[in-house]
Design an enzyme around this catalytic site. Structure first.
Site, PDB file in Angstrom:
ATOM      1  N   TYR A 145     -36.433 -31.134 -32.146  1.00  0.00           N
ATOM      2  CA  TYR A 145     -36.136 -30.443 -33.409  1.00  0.00           C
ATOM      3  C   TYR A 145     -37.303 -29.548 -33.774  1.00  0.00           C
ATOM      4  O   TYR A 145     -38.463 -29.977 -33.758  1.00  0.00           O
ATOM      5  CB  TYR A 145     -35.902 -31.484 -34.516  1.00  0.00           C
ATOM      6  CG  TYR A 145     -35.610 -30.888 -35.874  1.00  0.00           C
ATOM      7  CD1 TYR A 145     -34.476 -30.116 -36.096  1.00  0.00           C
ATOM      8  CD2 TYR A 145     -36.489 -31.098 -36.943  1.00  0.00           C
ATOM      9  CE1 TYR A 145     -34.216 -29.574 -37.349  1.00  0.00           C
ATOM     10  CE2 TYR A 145     -36.227 -30.563 -38.198  1.00  0.00           C
ATOM     11  CZ  TYR A 145     -35.091 -29.800 -38.391  1.00  0.00           C
ATOM     12  OH  TYR A 145     -34.834 -29.274 -39.639  1.00  0.00           O
ATOM     13  N   ASP A 235     -44.893 -28.077 -30.346  1.00  0.00           N
ATOM     14  CA  ASP A 235     -44.557 -28.307 -31.747  1.00  0.00           C
ATOM     15  C   ASP A 235     -45.117 -29.686 -32.115  1.00  0.00           C
ATOM     16  O   ASP A 235     -44.524 -30.716 -31.782  1.00  0.00           O
ATOM     17  CB  ASP A 235     -43.040 -28.242 -31.938  1.00  0.00           C
ATOM     18  CG  ASP A 235     -42.631 -28.483 -33.384  1.00  0.00           C
ATOM     19  OD1 ASP A 235     -43.463 -28.992 -34.165  1.00  0.00           O
ATOM     20  OD2 ASP A 235     -41.477 -28.178 -33.727  1.00  0.00           O
ATOM     21  N   LYS A 263     -46.493 -31.286 -41.717  1.00  0.00           N
ATOM     22  CA  LYS A 263     -46.519 -32.689 -42.170  1.00  0.00           C
ATOM     23  C   LYS A 263     -47.929 -33.212 -42.421  1.00  0.00           C
ATOM     24  O   LYS A 263     -48.509 -32.952 -43.453  1.00  0.00           O
ATOM     25  CB  LYS A 263     -45.746 -33.560 -41.173  1.00  0.00           C
ATOM     26  CG  LYS A 263     -44.259 -33.113 -41.073  1.00  0.00           C
ATOM     27  CD  LYS A 263     -43.388 -34.155 -40.442  1.00  0.00           C
ATOM     28  CE  LYS A 263     -41.988 -33.641 -40.118  1.00  0.00           C
ATOM     29  NZ  LYS A 263     -40.915 -34.100 -40.954  1.00  0.00           N
TER      30      LYS A 263
HETATM   31  N1  PLP Z   1     -40.838 -29.462 -35.948  1.00  0.00           N
HETATM   32  C1  PLP Z   1     -40.727 -30.793 -35.869  1.00  0.00           C
HETATM   33  C2  PLP Z   1     -41.158 -31.486 -34.615  1.00  0.00           C
HETATM   34  C3  PLP Z   1     -40.236 -31.526 -36.950  1.00  0.00           C
HETATM   35  O1  PLP Z   1     -40.100 -32.861 -36.853  1.00  0.00           O
HETATM   36  C4  PLP Z   1     -39.871 -30.832 -38.129  1.00  0.00           C
HETATM   37  C5  PLP Z   1     -39.331 -31.581 -39.285  1.00  0.00           C
HETATM   38  O2  PLP Z   1     -39.035 -32.739 -39.238  1.00  0.00           O
HETATM   39  C6  PLP Z   1     -39.998 -29.443 -38.159  1.00  0.00           C
HETATM   40  C7  PLP Z   1     -40.501 -28.783 -37.058  1.00  0.00           C
HETATM   41  C8  PLP Z   1     -39.635 -28.686 -39.394  1.00  0.00           C
HETATM   42  O3  PLP Z   1     -40.558 -28.951 -40.386  1.00  0.00           O
HETATM   43  P1  PLP Z   1     -40.167 -28.772 -41.938  1.00  0.00           P
HETATM   44  O4  PLP Z   1     -39.190 -29.847 -42.258  1.00  0.00           O
HETATM   45  O5  PLP Z   1     -41.475 -28.918 -42.650  1.00  0.00           O
HETATM   46  O6  PLP Z   1     -39.590 -27.408 -42.072  1.00  0.00           O
END
Ligand code: PLP
Length: 430
Positions: A145, A235, A263
């Site tokens: 994700y 990521d 996060k």
């Molecule tokens: N990338 C990863 C690995 C994530 O787990 C998340 C959200 O859970 C995101 C990107 C997106 O982050 P946000 O919810 O702060 O937009």
């Protein structure tokens, strides 16, 4: 058992639904049983809801709270900044302090830019990669994700197909996206071509099922991306500052060209970052790529990030081994107590992150995760809530520096009882 009352939460949720679309502010929160709970306070590893129920929290705001709820050093620094100004739309010292903190701690970071959310930072990283290579295509991995934007929100957890993550997405947006199975060097080789700008992946696939990379896969991805002239993006929105001070790239010793952070970097404040080699980041440094945002690196969030990272850095020798041990013990508690109760619970854990499933077989791939029983896990999460343990309805589990042995002991009892209840239900319904 006489359960706790969630009556005030129900009344509040009904009220929220009259003005707030769906009654929640992130759709995933609607999945909580018996209904979305309204919380009032968070301190350390604990939450209190408006009915006065107390919980050990393993949601930790879906990952940011690696230092627990309301960590003192961050709050103290931010309180001072609140009095000094919320946003200037201009330079201030915290943005450089936060950028320096990232450069000190994340192996890939020579230059940094800030945004507000992980989704936004992923978009920034992909744009940097396209600008740096002059190519359009992005390769992502099934089940990983990277936020909910049109061009990347496909093949998300819960979907067998690599279709759009939700309705309303621009149909053509994912046309320049190739989705491959993770940990598959052959599939990566087949996907790479002279039109590929970026290969993006979670270096530990926490969202899909908390799967670790196969030995050598991250190294191979780095080698293949480099040979193909593509930018490798890790990521680390979940893994950054959670699985090690320098994230999964530190744990596995593989340094990507670009990293996305979110996060935990803000300890609960909304801030994200993209960092990478000076060479790739030069598209922004030189002004060829315009990177903009009213709230980018605002003093409050940058102060939170600089302070949180400095705190994690100062205590890293103590914090990360402890988080590893806590994560491992939590996973073992779920496995042992569920097995004793006759509920087949599988837990994959990596450091301070884990993913639990109701499943008869081990979860080693994303396909295994799709074959698990999410309904039974959701009911299990509801039973845990009724026993003072707050977990995500889909199975993600997060620990923090604030969790203590007494929290785990309390959790053990709750897991045993909740697993028994759900095991009986599963047997009764066949
Ligand atoms: N990338 C990863 C690995 C994530 O787990 C998340 C959200 O859970 C995101 C990107 C997106 O982050 P946000 O919810 O702060 O937009």
């Amino acid at each position: 058992m006489d359960g706790p009352s969630f009556q005030r939460s129900l009344t509040q949720h009904q009220r929220s639904r009259r003005s707030l679309a769906g009654g929640v502010t992130s759709s995933i929160r609607a999945g909580q049983l018996p209904w979305p709970i309204t919380f009032e306070r968070g301190q350390g590893a604990h939450l209190v809801d408006i009915d006065g129920n107390q919980y050990v929290d393993y949601v930790m705001a879906y990952g940011p709270l690696v230092l627990g709820h309301s960590p003192r050093p961050v709050l103290d620094a931010v309180h001072k900044q609140l009095d000094a100004g919320l946003n200037f739309g201009a330079s201030h010292r915290w943005e450089a302090e936060a950028a320096e903190a990232v450069c000190r701690t994340v192996p890939s970071a020579e230059l940094v830019v800030f945004g507000s959310s992980g989704s936004e930072a992923v978009q920034t990283a992909l744009r940097i990669a396209r600008a740096a290579t002059g190519r359009p295509r992005v390769v992502k991995c099934l089940g990983h994700y990277h936020g909910w934007n049109d061009n990347i929100h496909v093949g998300v957890p819960g979907q067998a197909e690599a279709g759009p993550g939700t309705t309303g997405q621009v149909p053509a947006a994912p046309e320049s996206l190739t989705v491959i199975p993770w940990n598959d060097s052959g599939a990566l080789a087949a996907a790479l071509g002279d039109d590929v700008a970026a290969v993006i992946m979670e270096p530990v696939a926490v969202n899909g099922a908390c799967l670790s990379p196969s030995p050598g896969f991250l190294e191979d991805a780095q080698r293949q991306a480099r040979a193909a002239g593509a930018v490798l993006v890790f990521d680390e929105v979940i893994t950054g500052y959670r699985v090690a001070l320098g994230g999964a790239q530190e744990r596995f010793g593989v340094t990507p060209d670009l990293s996305v952070l979110g996060k935990a970097i803000g300890a609960g404040f909304p801030i994200s970052a993209v960092c990478g080699s000076a060479e790739v980041m030069d598209v922004i440094a030189s002004g060829r790529l315009l990177h903009m945002g009213t709230f980018n690196g605002n003093p409050v969030c940058a102060c939170a990030a600089a302070t949180a990272v400095a705190e994690l850095e100062r205590r890293s020798d103590e914090i990360y081994p402890r988080l590893d041990a806590l994560g491992a013990e939590l996973a073992e508690i779920f496995r042992e107590e569920a097995a004793a109760a006759g509920l087949p619970i599988v837990v994959n854990q990596f450091g301070a992150a884990a993913h639990a499933f109701v499943s008869d077989r081990q979860i080693s791939t994303y396909a295994d995760a799709l074959a698990s029983d999410p309904g039974a896990y959701r009911r299990f999460a509801g039973e845990l809530l009724a026993r003072g343990v707050h977990v995500t309805p889909k199975g993600l589990l997060y620990v923090s520096t604030a969790h203590e042995q007494s929290d785990l002991d309390r959790t053990r009892e709750a897991v045993g009882e909740a697993a028994q209840t759900v095991a009986h239900e599963v047997m009764a319904t066949g």
